[in-house]
Design an enzyme around this catalytic site. Structure first.
Site, PDB file in Angstrom:
ATOM      1  N   CYS A  23      27.721   0.754 -28.184  1.00 38.04           N
ATOM      2  CA  CYS A  23      26.134   0.414 -27.336  1.00 38.04           C
ATOM      3  C   CYS A  23      25.271   0.875 -27.930  1.00 38.04           C
ATOM      4  O   CYS A  23      25.021   1.836 -28.268  1.00 38.04           O
ATOM      5  CB  CYS A  23      27.087   0.579 -25.997  1.00 38.04           C
ATOM      6  SG  CYS A  23      25.271   0.763 -25.171  1.00 38.04           S
ATOM      7  N   CYS A  55      22.172   6.782 -23.430  1.00 33.38           N
ATOM      8  CA  CYS A  55      22.550   7.801 -22.290  1.00 33.38           C
ATOM      9  C   CYS A  55      23.744   9.109 -23.013  1.00 33.38           C
ATOM     10  O   CYS A  55      24.385   8.840 -23.359  1.00 33.38           O
ATOM     11  CB  CYS A  55      23.595   7.271 -21.698  1.00 33.38           C
ATOM     12  SG  CYS A  55      23.466   5.577 -21.257  1.00 33.38           S
ATOM     13  N   CYS A  64      27.544   9.659 -22.942  1.00 36.21           N
ATOM     14  CA  CYS A  64      28.074   8.421 -22.488  1.00 36.21           C
ATOM     15  C   CYS A  64      28.483   8.839 -24.403  1.00 36.21           C
ATOM     16  O   CYS A  64      27.612   8.335 -25.612  1.00 36.21           O
ATOM     17  CB  CYS A  64      27.454   6.854 -22.698  1.00 36.21           C
ATOM     18  SG  CYS A  64      28.589   6.179 -23.036  1.00 36.21           S
ATOM     19  N   CYS A  95      38.239  -1.933 -11.884  1.00 38.02           N
ATOM     20  CA  CYS A  95      37.228  -1.870 -12.275  1.00 38.02           C
ATOM     21  C   CYS A  95      37.162  -2.337 -13.980  1.00 38.02           C
ATOM     22  O   CYS A  95      37.393  -1.724 -14.536  1.00 38.02           O
ATOM     23  CB  CYS A  95      36.236  -0.881 -11.991  1.00 38.02           C
ATOM     24  SG  CYS A  95      34.877  -0.248 -13.055  1.00 38.02           S
ATOM     25  N   CYS A 155      36.251  -5.386  -9.441  1.00 37.35           N
ATOM     26  CA  CYS A 155      34.914  -4.468  -9.767  1.00 37.35           C
ATOM     27  C   CYS A 155      34.156  -4.418 -10.769  1.00 37.35           C
ATOM     28  O   CYS A 155      35.184  -4.918 -11.634  1.00 37.35           O
ATOM     29  CB  CYS A 155      34.485  -3.526  -8.670  1.00 37.35           C
ATOM     30  SG  CYS A 155      33.162  -1.677  -9.816  1.00 37.35           S
ATOM     31  N   CYS A 172      28.085  -0.122  -5.795  1.00 37.38           N
ATOM     32  CA  CYS A 172      28.549   0.844  -6.112  1.00 37.38           C
ATOM     33  C   CYS A 172      27.939   1.109  -7.274  1.00 37.38           C
ATOM     34  O   CYS A 172      27.657   0.661  -8.154  1.00 37.38           O
ATOM     35  CB  CYS A 172      30.365   0.213  -6.793  1.00 37.38           C
ATOM     36  SG  CYS A 172      30.946   2.438  -7.800  1.00 37.38           S
ATOM     37  N   ARG A 224      33.231   8.524  -4.158  1.00 35.32           N
ATOM     38  CA  ARG A 224      34.846   8.589  -4.738  1.00 35.32           C
ATOM     39  C   ARG A 224      35.168   9.300  -5.562  1.00 35.32           C
ATOM     40  O   ARG A 224      33.602   9.746  -6.897  1.00 35.32           O
ATOM     41  CB  ARG A 224      34.772   7.229  -6.013  1.00 35.32           C
ATOM     42  CG  ARG A 224      36.145   7.534  -6.986  1.00 35.32           C
ATOM     43  CD  ARG A 224      36.226   6.237  -7.431  1.00 35.32           C
ATOM     44  NE  ARG A 224      35.800   4.948  -6.498  1.00 35.32           N
ATOM     45  CZ  ARG A 224      35.631   4.055  -6.867  1.00 35.32           C
ATOM     46  NH1 ARG A 224      34.307   3.946  -7.837  1.00 35.32           N
ATOM     47  NH2 ARG A 224      35.387   2.390  -5.618  1.00 35.32           N
TER      48      ARG A 224
HETATM   49  N1  SAM Z   1      27.074   0.526 -19.984  1.00 29.78           N
HETATM   50  C1  SAM Z   1      27.329   0.110 -18.346  1.00 29.78           C
HETATM   51  C2  SAM Z   1      26.132   0.845 -17.518  1.00 29.78           C
HETATM   52  O1  SAM Z   1      25.510   2.309 -18.450  1.00 29.78           O
HETATM   53  O2  SAM Z   1      25.879   0.530 -16.783  1.00 29.78           O
HETATM   54  C3  SAM Z   1      28.775   0.072 -18.032  1.00 29.78           C
HETATM   55  C4  SAM Z   1      29.235   1.126 -18.032  1.00 29.78           C
HETATM   56  S1  SAM Z   1      28.909   3.641 -17.786  1.00 29.78           S
HETATM   57  C5  SAM Z   1      29.946   4.378 -18.919  1.00 29.78           C
HETATM   58  C6  SAM Z   1      29.247   3.132 -16.362  1.00 29.78           C
HETATM   59  C7  SAM Z   1      28.281   4.962 -15.685  1.00 29.78           C
HETATM   60  O3  SAM Z   1      29.765   5.901 -16.176  1.00 29.78           O
HETATM   61  C8  SAM Z   1      27.713   5.941 -16.514  1.00 29.78           C
HETATM   62  O4  SAM Z   1      26.317   5.231 -15.954  1.00 29.78           O
HETATM   63  C9  SAM Z   1      27.950   6.891 -15.707  1.00 29.78           C
HETATM   64  O5  SAM Z   1      27.065   6.970 -14.806  1.00 29.78           O
HETATM   65  C10 SAM Z   1      29.406   6.944 -15.779  1.00 29.78           C
HETATM   66  N2  SAM Z   1      29.399   7.504 -17.078  1.00 29.78           N
HETATM   67  C11 SAM Z   1      29.399   7.509 -18.611  1.00 29.78           C
HETATM   68  N3  SAM Z   1      30.042   8.664 -19.476  1.00 29.78           N
HETATM   69  C12 SAM Z   1      30.273   9.776 -18.785  1.00 29.78           C
HETATM   70  C13 SAM Z   1      30.490  11.084 -19.099  1.00 29.78           C
HETATM   71  N4  SAM Z   1      30.899  11.571 -20.453  1.00 29.78           N
HETATM   72  N5  SAM Z   1      31.001  11.993 -17.668  1.00 29.78           N
HETATM   73  C14 SAM Z   1      30.405  11.418 -17.256  1.00 29.78           C
HETATM   74  N6  SAM Z   1      30.179  10.357 -16.282  1.00 29.78           N
HETATM   75  C15 SAM Z   1      29.952   9.348 -17.226  1.00 29.78           C
HETATM   76  C1  DTB Z   2      32.037   5.673 -12.605  1.00 24.47           C
HETATM   77  O1  DTB Z   2      30.594   5.815 -11.746  1.00 24.47           O
HETATM   78  N1  DTB Z   2      32.361   5.987 -13.747  1.00 24.47           N
HETATM   79  C2  DTB Z   2      32.881   5.566 -14.712  1.00 24.47           C
HETATM   80  C3  DTB Z   2      33.070   3.700 -13.376  1.00 24.47           C
HETATM   81  N2  DTB Z   2      32.104   4.237 -12.849  1.00 24.47           N
HETATM   82  C4  DTB Z   2      32.727   3.182 -14.957  1.00 24.47           C
HETATM   83  C5  DTB Z   2      32.868   5.781 -15.971  1.00 24.47           C
HETATM   84  C6  DTB Z   2      33.245   7.160 -16.459  1.00 24.47           C
HETATM   85  C7  DTB Z   2      33.950   7.243 -17.633  1.00 24.47           C
HETATM   86  C8  DTB Z   2      33.469   8.609 -18.104  1.00 24.47           C
HETATM   87  C9  DTB Z   2      34.224   8.383 -20.246  1.00 24.47           C
HETATM   88  C10 DTB Z   2      34.334   7.645 -20.606  1.00 24.47           C
HETATM   89  O2  DTB Z   2      35.943   7.530 -20.077  1.00 24.47           O
HETATM   90  O3  DTB Z   2      33.966   6.536 -21.664  1.00 24.47           O
HETATM   91 FE1  SF4 Z   3      25.921   1.814 -22.702  1.00 24.87          FE
HETATM   92 FE2  SF4 Z   3      27.160   4.598 -22.331  1.00 24.87          FE
HETATM   93 FE3  SF4 Z   3      25.006   3.828 -21.471  1.00 24.87          FE
HETATM   94 FE4  SF4 Z   3      26.735   2.902 -20.534  1.00 24.87          FE
HETATM   95  S1  SF4 Z   3      26.468   4.504 -20.182  1.00 24.87           S
HETATM   96  S2  SF4 Z   3      24.165   2.253 -20.800  1.00 24.87           S
HETATM   97  S3  SF4 Z   3      27.994   2.413 -21.922  1.00 24.87           S
HETATM   98  S4  SF4 Z   3      25.280   4.354 -23.516  1.00 24.87           S
END
Ligand code: SAM
Ligand code: DTB
Ligand code: SF4
Length: 334
Positions: A74, A78, A81, A118, A149, A209, A281
């Site tokens: 990506c 973030c 992430c 989802c 979702c 959501c 959730r």
């Molecule tokens: N890329 C898209 C976005 O960022 O909107 C969708 C997927 S993204 C992984 C969805 C959500 O997962 C993020 O907004 C964040 O709140 C959560 N998330 C990602 N990495 C995480 C982590 N290490 N611990 C907890 N929540 C996480």
């Molecule tokens: C949300 O709030 N948490 C989920 C879902 N929406 C997409 C994602 C959590 C991701 C945790 C890190 C991972 O597994 O990559």
């Molecule tokens: Fe990309 Fe992860 Fe950020 Fe979603 S949360 S936009 S997958 S870097």
């Protein structure tokens, strides 16, 4: 029972204006929510339970299963992430799954008892060809009789409409944290971008959501700020995922000082009290949480979990151990 009888540190005039308004017009100040978070733990949980029982079956939990339809690589930054290309986290990039792979994952999730499926993608936002593939997936999952979702990043005008017409029930797009802490975590998209996407989703008639992450080094005031942003969306989200940061080696937030788990419980309670009708959730981070803390989260008003042995790239409790926990607590599934 009125809110002020349980939280004496909320000013009376603020409380009377809350009590007089319908749910979706309630406006919460950050200081009111901070006052909630500062409330003695037993009072806070009692108040959360009262609110919860007014609007929900107190012993019911909804199960959502996640699948990553496109993993890693990506372009965003973030800081939490593991899928951001710029961090070296060991996540294997994976092109988009086929329709068949998604349908078989959804079928398995349904058989295990999930009611919502989802689909997540590691994009800044989808391109038109991605939307074409996603709409086919959404329709196919919907045809299985599951709620659908998707979480695909930022949406451009018209994209939410296409997803909605395909049968998308919910779109997940998190505000992640309070506005003042946001730039410490993400710089490649701003708060306004996120609010705009939420507006696109609402405009298309899709359920919102939207939640955030705690345990990123933020203060209690910033947790109050996040909850205020969510609760003041008008209407507030139907579904509110509260994630605990899953610390992944290679991400900037790896090594953040651990948050006291009771602060996480308090955040859930504040979400429940301020968004009474929402499904709250208990989201990422359950694998690292004791059963006792999860039980307190349910007591604080959480009524949904991610269910299945994986979130997107990180682990989640095994379905069997979750079933055992739900049994132990006498919770049934929706
Ligand atoms: N890329 C898209 C976005 O960022 O909107 C969708 C997927 S993204 C992984 C969805 C959500 O997962 C993020 O907004 C964040 O709140 C959560 N998330 C990602 N990495 C995480 C982590 N290490 N611990 C907890 N929540 C996480
Ligand atoms: C949300 O709030 N948490 C989920 C879902 N929406 C997409 C994602 C959590 C991701 C945790 C890190 C991972 O597994 O990559
Ligand atoms: Fe990309 Fe992860 Fe950020 Fe979603 S949360 S936009 S997958 S870097």
């Amino acid at each position: 029972m009125s809110i002020n009888s349980l939280t004496p540190n909320i000013a009376d005039e603020q409380v009377s204006s809350i009590a007089d308004q319908p749910d979706n017009a309630v406006r919460w100040s950050v200081s009111q929510i901070q006052a909630l978070l500062d409330t003695p733990f037993n009072d806070l949980l009692y108040q959360a339970q009262l609110t919860h029982r007014q609007h929900h079956d107190a012993n019911a939990v909804q199960l959502s299963t996640l699948v990553s339809v496109k993993t890693g690589g990506c372009p965003e930054d973030c800081g939490y992430c593991p899928q951001a290309a710029r961090y070296h986290t060991g996540v294997d990039n994976q092109d988009m799954l086929s329709l068949e792979e998604v349908v078989s994952a959804a079928t398995a999730a349904k058989e295990k008892g999930a009611s919502r499926f989802c689909m997540g993608a590691a994009w800044r936002g989808p391109k038109q060809r991605d939307i074409d593939k996603m709409t086919a997936m959404v329709s196919a999952v919907k045809a299985l009789g599951m709620e659908t979702c998707a979480t695909l990043g930022m949406l451009k005008p018209g994209q939410a409409q296409q997803l909605g017409e395909a049968g998308l029930d919910y779109y997940n797009h998190n505000l992640d944290t309070a506005p003042e802490f946001y730039n410490e975590v993400i710089t490649t998209r701003n708060y306004e971008d996120r609010l705009n996407t939420l507006q696109e989703v609402r405009g298309a008639g899709i359920n919102v959501c939207c939640g955030g992450i705690v345990g990123m080094g933020e203060t209690r005031l910033s947790r109050a700020g996040l909850i205020a942003q969510l609760a003041n969306l008008n209407p507030y989200p139907e579904s509110v995922p509260i994630n605990h940061l899953v610390q992944v080696e290679g991400t900037p937030l790896f090594g953040t000082a651990a948050l006291d788990p009771l602060e996480f419980v308090r955040t859930i309670a504040a979400a429940r009290i301020t968004m009474p009708k929402a499904m709250v959730r208990l989201s990422a981070g359950r694998q690292e949480m004791s059963e006792a803390i999860q039980a307190l989260c349910f007591l604080a008003g959480a009524n949904s979990i991610f269910y299945g042995d994986k979130l997107l790239t990180t682990g989640n409790p095994e379905a069997d151990s979750d079933q055992a926990l739900l049994d132990k607590l006498g919770l049934h599934t929706l």
